[in-house]
Design a protein around this motif. Structure first.
Motif, PDB file in Angstrom:
ATOM      1  N   LYS A  84       0.836  -1.204   0.000  1.00  0.00           N
ATOM      2  CA  LYS A  84       0.000   0.000   0.000  1.00  0.00           C
ATOM      3  C   LYS A  84       0.871   1.254   0.000  1.00  0.00           C
ATOM      4  O   LYS A  84       0.537   2.261  -0.619  1.00  0.00           O
ATOM      5  CB  LYS A  84      -0.945   0.016   1.195  1.00  0.00           C
ATOM      6  N   PHE A  85       2.025   1.195   0.700  1.00  0.00           N
ATOM      7  CA  PHE A  85       2.945   2.329   0.695  1.00  0.00           C
ATOM      8  C   PHE A  85       3.509   2.562  -0.696  1.00  0.00           C
ATOM      9  O   PHE A  85       3.648   3.697  -1.142  1.00  0.00           O
ATOM     10  CB  PHE A  85       4.097   2.107   1.663  1.00  0.00           C
ATOM     11  N   VAL A  86       3.859   1.476  -1.390  1.00  0.00           N
ATOM     12  CA  VAL A  86       4.388   1.608  -2.748  1.00  0.00           C
ATOM     13  C   VAL A  86       3.332   2.249  -3.654  1.00  0.00           C
ATOM     14  O   VAL A  86       3.619   3.179  -4.405  1.00  0.00           O
ATOM     15  CB  VAL A  86       4.831   0.243  -3.320  1.00  0.00           C
ATOM     16  N   ILE A  87       2.110   1.734  -3.569  1.00  0.00           N
ATOM     17  CA  ILE A  87       1.033   2.237  -4.427  1.00  0.00           C
ATOM     18  C   ILE A  87       0.745   3.710  -4.129  1.00  0.00           C
ATOM     19  O   ILE A  87       0.713   4.552  -5.034  1.00  0.00           O
ATOM     20  CB  ILE A  87      -0.245   1.393  -4.251  1.00  0.00           C
ATOM     21  N   ALA A  88       0.535   4.031  -2.850  1.00  0.00           N
ATOM     22  CA  ALA A  88       0.236   5.419  -2.483  1.00  0.00           C
ATOM     23  C   ALA A  88       1.402   6.332  -2.839  1.00  0.00           C
ATOM     24  O   ALA A  88       1.206   7.435  -3.366  1.00  0.00           O
ATOM     25  CB  ALA A  88      -0.090   5.512  -0.992  1.00  0.00           C
ATOM     26  N   GLY A  89       2.624   5.881  -2.581  1.00  0.00           N
ATOM     27  CA  GLY A  89       3.803   6.679  -2.918  1.00  0.00           C
ATOM     28  C   GLY A  89       3.934   6.912  -4.408  1.00  0.00           C
ATOM     29  O   GLY A  89       4.326   7.998  -4.849  1.00  0.00           O
ATOM     30  N   HIS A  90       3.611   5.902  -5.193  1.00  0.00           N
ATOM     31  CA  HIS A  90       3.641   6.026  -6.653  1.00  0.00           C
ATOM     32  C   HIS A  90       2.662   7.111  -7.097  1.00  0.00           C
ATOM     33  O   HIS A  90       3.009   7.989  -7.896  1.00  0.00           O
ATOM     34  CB  HIS A  90       3.292   4.675  -7.284  1.00  0.00           C
ATOM     35  N   GLU A  91       1.460   7.061  -6.559  1.00  0.00           N
ATOM     36  CA  GLU A  91       0.455   8.061  -6.941  1.00  0.00           C
ATOM     37  C   GLU A  91       0.843   9.457  -6.450  1.00  0.00           C
ATOM     38  O   GLU A  91       0.666  10.446  -7.163  1.00  0.00           O
ATOM     39  CB  GLU A  91      -0.927   7.656  -6.423  1.00  0.00           C
ATOM     40  N   GLU A 148       7.404   5.605  -9.499  1.00  0.00           N
ATOM     41  CA  GLU A 148       7.727   4.347  -8.814  1.00  0.00           C
ATOM     42  C   GLU A 148       8.841   4.537  -7.796  1.00  0.00           C
ATOM     43  O   GLU A 148       8.822   3.930  -6.723  1.00  0.00           O
ATOM     44  CB  GLU A 148       8.101   3.266  -9.831  1.00  0.00           C
ATOM     45  N   GLU A 149       9.799   5.404  -8.107  1.00  0.00           N
ATOM     46  CA  GLU A 149      10.861   5.687  -7.149  1.00  0.00           C
ATOM     47  C   GLU A 149      10.282   6.264  -5.868  1.00  0.00           C
ATOM     48  O   GLU A 149      10.678   5.889  -4.761  1.00  0.00           O
ATOM     49  CB  GLU A 149      11.895   6.638  -7.748  1.00  0.00           C
ATOM     50  N   CYS A 150       9.318   7.169  -6.009  1.00  0.00           N
ATOM     51  CA  CYS A 150       8.647   7.718  -4.819  1.00  0.00           C
ATOM     52  C   CYS A 150       7.960   6.601  -4.034  1.00  0.00           C
ATOM     53  O   CYS A 150       8.054   6.540  -2.804  1.00  0.00           O
ATOM     54  CB  CYS A 150       7.635   8.783  -5.223  1.00  0.00           C
ATOM     55  N   GLY A 151       7.267   5.711  -4.742  1.00  0.00           N
ATOM     56  CA  GLY A 151       6.583   4.605  -4.077  1.00  0.00           C
ATOM     57  C   GLY A 151       7.532   3.686  -3.345  1.00  0.00           C
ATOM     58  O   GLY A 151       7.290   3.296  -2.194  1.00  0.00           O
ATOM     59  N   LEU A 152       8.629   3.332  -3.986  1.00  0.00           N
ATOM     60  CA  LEU A 152       9.596   2.429  -3.364  1.00  0.00           C
ATOM     61  C   LEU A 152      10.290   3.082  -2.175  1.00  0.00           C
ATOM     62  O   LEU A 152      10.501   2.449  -1.142  1.00  0.00           O
ATOM     63  CB  LEU A 152      10.625   1.966  -4.400  1.00  0.00           C
ATOM     64  N   ARG A 153      10.613   4.356  -2.314  1.00  0.00           N
ATOM     65  CA  ARG A 153      11.236   5.064  -1.192  1.00  0.00           C
ATOM     66  C   ARG A 153      10.275   5.185  -0.012  1.00  0.00           C
ATOM     67  O   ARG A 153      10.661   5.015   1.137  1.00  0.00           O
ATOM     68  CB  ARG A 153      11.720   6.448  -1.623  1.00  0.00           C
ATOM     69  N   GLY A 188      22.193   4.726   1.121  1.00  0.00           N
ATOM     70  CA  GLY A 188      22.532   3.431   0.581  1.00  0.00           C
ATOM     71  C   GLY A 188      21.446   2.747  -0.202  1.00  0.00           C
ATOM     72  O   GLY A 188      21.623   1.619  -0.649  1.00  0.00           O
ATOM     73  N   GLY A 189      20.328   3.328  -0.397  1.00  0.00           N
ATOM     74  CA  GLY A 189      19.324   2.653  -1.213  1.00  0.00           C
ATOM     75  C   GLY A 189      17.926   3.097  -0.896  1.00  0.00           C
ATOM     76  O   GLY A 189      17.698   3.999  -0.118  1.00  0.00           O
TER      77      GLY A 189
END
Length: 190
Positions: A84-91, A148-153, A188-189
């Motif tokens: 859910k964090f990835v999805i919300a962050g992506h949006e 997607e970078e925002c979502g992953l972060r 580091g990532g």
């Protein structure tokens, strides 16, 4: 909001500002709602977050509707917490980078506008989400990667605070802010 800030700096500030508003421990969905509340004053309109069970045949798990008076970020309710964090962050990334046209090259569909104009309790969210299909030709690789970078972060940084490694009942506001700042400072990532 400046588009020149990197997603790392943008999210670092957003997380710090959000953490100040929370009393730990915080549930994942409550944390994401707080992120949207923190982000809203920085934008041209407020961000509202909805968790909805998307139709199974739909090949997306999140979408943002840009109405005249608000952004509505809709996230797949059945996704695991970290996802859910990835999805919300992506949006949120699409809002941040102003690439919402990736979702709607010609603007918000008329049918979606009509459905979203109803009273909150009457909106058929599953139908609205089903309108969220995108044209592959409309999506640019750069816009999708930035989002997607925002979502992953977002997922990588928030999971330690609200995920399984968070210690319910033992975290204080100061330690929550310290953990978030430390985590976001890690170059580091993701």
């Amino acid at each position: 909001m400046s588009r020149k800030r990197s997603p790392k700096r943008f999210l670092a500030q957003l997380v710090r500002d959000t953490a100040r508003t929370l009393t730990p421990p915080t549930e994942p969905e409550a944390f994401l709602h707080a992120v949207c509340d923190t982000l809203s004053p920085q934008l041209d309109r407020p961000v509202r977050l909805k968790f909805v069970a998307f139709p199974p045949e739909l090949d997306v798990s999140g979408v943002t509707f840009a109405k005249d008076d608000e952004y509505i970020v809709v996230v797949e309710d059945r996704a695991p917490g970290a996802h859910k964090f990835v999805i919300a962050g992506h949006e949120i990334g699409h809002i941040y980078y102003q690439t919402l046209d990736v979702h709607y090259p010609a603007g918000l569909p008329t049918a979606a506008r009509r459905l979203l104009s109803q009273a909150e309790e009457d909106i058929p969210w599953e139908r609205v989400a089903a309108m969220a299909t995108r044209s592959p030709a409309a999506a640019t690789a750069e816009a999708e990667w930035e989002a997607e970078e925002c979502g992953l972060r977002l997922a990588a940084k928030f999971a330690k605070v609200v995920g399984p490694s968070a210690a319910p009942g033992r975290t204080t506001q100061d330690t929550l802010t310290d953990r978030l700042s430390s985590s976001l400072g890690n170059a580091g990532g993701l």
